[in-house]
Each structure stands twice: as C-alpha cells, then as structure tokens.
Write an enzyme that holds these catalytic residues in place. Structure first.
Site, PDB file in Angstrom:
ATOM      1  CD  GLU A  88      -8.283   1.560   7.643  1.00  0.00           C
ATOM      2  OE1 GLU A  88      -8.221   0.665   8.507  1.00  0.00           O
ATOM      3  OE2 GLU A  88      -7.567   2.587   7.693  1.00  0.00           O
ATOM      4  CG  ASP A 104      -0.313  -0.484   2.503  1.00  0.00           C
ATOM      5  OD1 ASP A 104       0.938  -0.462   2.585  1.00  0.00           O
ATOM      6  OD2 ASP A 104      -1.037  -0.879   3.421  1.00  0.00           O
ATOM      7  CG  ASN A 147      -8.480  -0.533  12.106  1.00  0.00           C
ATOM      8  OD1 ASN A 147      -7.567  -1.279  11.756  1.00  0.00           O
ATOM      9  ND2 ASN A 147      -8.895   0.466  11.347  1.00  0.00           N
ATOM     10  CG  HIS A 162      -5.697  -1.754   8.980  1.00  0.00           C
ATOM     11  ND1 HIS A 162      -5.636  -0.385   9.121  1.00  0.00           N
ATOM     12  CD2 HIS A 162      -4.427  -2.182   9.219  1.00  0.00           C
ATOM     13  CE1 HIS A 162      -4.407  -0.023   9.425  1.00  0.00           C
ATOM     14  NE2 HIS A 162      -3.646  -1.100   9.495  1.00  0.00           N
TER      15      HIS A 162
HETATM   16  C1  F6R Z   1       1.604  -1.472   6.211  1.00  0.00           C
HETATM   17  C2  F6R Z   1       0.224  -1.928   6.332  1.00  0.00           C
HETATM   18  C3  F6R Z   1      -0.509  -1.905   7.631  1.00  0.00           C
HETATM   19  C4  F6R Z   1       0.322  -2.225   8.848  1.00  0.00           C
HETATM   20  C5  F6R Z   1      -0.521  -2.134  10.113  1.00  0.00           C
HETATM   21  C6  F6R Z   1       0.307  -2.362  11.365  1.00  0.00           C
HETATM   22  O1  F6R Z   1       2.068  -1.629   4.891  1.00  0.00           O
HETATM   23  O2  F6R Z   1      -0.312  -2.310   5.358  1.00  0.00           O
HETATM   24  O3  F6R Z   1      -1.599  -2.806   7.554  1.00  0.00           O
HETATM   25  O4  F6R Z   1       0.876  -3.513   8.726  1.00  0.00           O
HETATM   26  O5  F6R Z   1      -1.126  -0.885  10.184  1.00  0.00           O
HETATM   27  O6  F6R Z   1       1.219  -1.310  11.495  1.00  0.00           O
HETATM   28  P1  F6R Z   1       2.355  -1.329  12.605  1.00  0.00           P
HETATM   29  O7  F6R Z   1       3.214  -2.497  12.293  1.00  0.00           O
HETATM   30  O8  F6R Z   1       3.093  -0.034  12.419  1.00  0.00           O
HETATM   31  O9  F6R Z   1       1.671  -1.455  13.916  1.00  0.00           O
END
Ligand code: F6R
Length: 253
Positions: A144, A69, A137, A139
């Site tokens: 989301e 992403d 959350n 995701h």
């Molecule tokens: C990142 C992504 C997100 C993260 C998630 C956890 O490319 O797609 O889904 O993996 O938000 O983020 P952290 O590891 O920073 O807690």
C-alpha cells in the site's frame, strides 16, 4: 518504462509474453515459474491461457505458480480467498499440480514466520514472469502507499481504499479482512519480467502516477520503473490521464 495501449488484444499479448518467458526458462534448463496476480484485471489473461491449453499442445506439468498475496485469516475455501482464486482461474483450468502452487498461508499461527518462509520460496525459485494488477491507490500486490522499495514479504494493514475497492468480492466492506500477507516490492522486482495490466477509468490516476509521477512510496507502482523488463498493458480509459505519448497496440520492444 514502456507503456502500451492495447485494448482488447491485451489478453492475447499477455498470454504470448507468459509463454515466451516460460519457454525461455525451459530453454535455460529451469522449471518455469509463473507469478500470478488475483483480482479482476488478469482474469481474461488466465482465460486466454486456459483456451490455448484446451486447444493446443501447451503443457504446464513442469510449471510452478506463486501468488502475490493473501488476506490474513481468510480460510482457503472462502470464495474470496486468493488461494481459491488461484485454484479457480489458474491451476485447475491449466491442470497444474497443486503441489507446485504457493500462496501465503492466511491461517498461519505465526504470520511473520510464514512471510519469511514465502520470501525464501521465491528466493530459491525466482519468478520468470510476474503478472501484476495495480490498485486504484497505486498499490502493487498489497504494498500500500507508504511501502518502501526494499520491502519483503510481510504482514500489512490494508488501506481503506483497498478495502472499499475489494468489497465487491465480499458481502459488505465489513467482511473484507483488515490485514494481508504480501510479497514486498523488492520481492516483486526480483522477477525476471513483469507484465502489468490496468483497465478502466478508476485506474487512470494510479497509472499516471506510476508511469509519469515521482518515483515514490506514495505510489508503490512507481518503483516498477526500476525493473528493466516491465510491460504495461493499459486500455484507453486507464491511459486517459497520461501526458506522454503511448505506443499504439503492438508488440513491446
Ligand atoms: C492481487 C493484487 C492486487 C490487485 C489490485 C488490482 O493479487 O495483488 O494488487 O492486482 O488490487 O485489483 P483488480 O484487478 O481487482 O482491480
């Protein structure tokens, strides 16, 4: 869905899995494709891969790297952009040719067309092993809550919770972009193997919903149980809300 509490060995185990899946691709005559998450969770995995690369015979010359992403509208040279993250933590330390790296173009004049292009890139060259984090959350990538299982690469609105969680990478929450380009859930589920890493108490509820809750758009990570080869690497704090037994540290079956 296997769930493993690994603790400090998670990075080593994840790096082992990456090498195994990339080797399997080579054995099958393919140029391997590594799918990379950004954010805090996988940083130590990439550091472990870099450590092995510096001290061993690992070559990444044939490897492709695809991101999950990118924030819409964030220039690639912004330190919080995922293009910058992938360069800093993956491609530069591993010595991967930048021409073998694909990140959605945050600045595309037509972001919907860019998402269709990115979906084709992944369809043409399926990911061998995808590293994933999980949002507080629930995701995965930027799918989301509310995202459907057959979603593809697309432009999404970021959840208020996600912007709050990711404000630490920016000066203030107001600087966190409101939109992103993301692989869809069906895009992610096409990877041959998935490795999900979750650390810390802030992830406990999301891990519980993903692993033990209903399979539902309310927790997009719950759709990962549709995949036959998913390994969860969860530390004690992130596993704290699980009702079911988890395997002790060890190799997933
Ligand atoms: C990142 C992504 C997100 C993260 C998630 C956890 O490319 O797609 O889904 O993996 O938000 O983020 P952290 O590891 O920073 O807690």
């Amino acid at each position: 869905m296997p769930a493993h509490v690994i603790g400090s060995d998670a990075d080593v185990l994840a790096a082992d899995l990456v090498h195994e899946h990339l080797q399997a691709a080579r054995a099958a005559g393919r140029e391997p494709v590594l799918g990379v998450a950004t954010g805090s969770s996988p940083v130590r995995i990439y550091a472990e891969l870099a450590r092995r690369t510096a001290s061993g015979p690992h070559s990444w010359a044939d490897t492709w790297v695809f991101a999950l992403d990118e924030y819409r509208g964030l220039a690639t040279d912004h330190p919080a952009s995922y293009a910058a993250f992938v360069e800093r933590h993956v491609t530069r330390p591993l010595g991967i040719d930048p021409r073998r790296v694909a990140v959605p173009d945050a600045m595309a004049a037509d972001p919907a067309a860019e998402c269709r292009r990115f979906e084709r890139v992944i369809r043409d060259r399926p990911v061998d092993v995808q590293i994933l984090g999980i949002g507080s959350n629930g995701h995965i990538a930027f799918n989301e809550p509310g995202s459907v299982v057959d979603s593809r690469c697309r432009v999404v609105q970021l959840d208020a919770q996600t912007r709050q969680d990711n404000a630490r990478f920016f000066g203030t929450i107001d600087e966190v972009p409101t939109e992103a380009l993301t692989q869809g859930i069906s895009t992610i589920l096409r990877a041959r193997a998935l490795v999900v890493i979750a650390q810390g108490a802030a992830k406990a509820a999301a891990v519980r919903d993903a692993v033990e809750g209903p399979r539902s758009s309310a927790c997009p990570a719950s759709f990962l149980r549709d995949h036959p080869r998913v390994t969860w690497l969860i530390d004690e704090a992130a596993a704290a809300a699980l009702a079911g037994a988890v395997s002790p540290a060890g190799r997933p079956g």
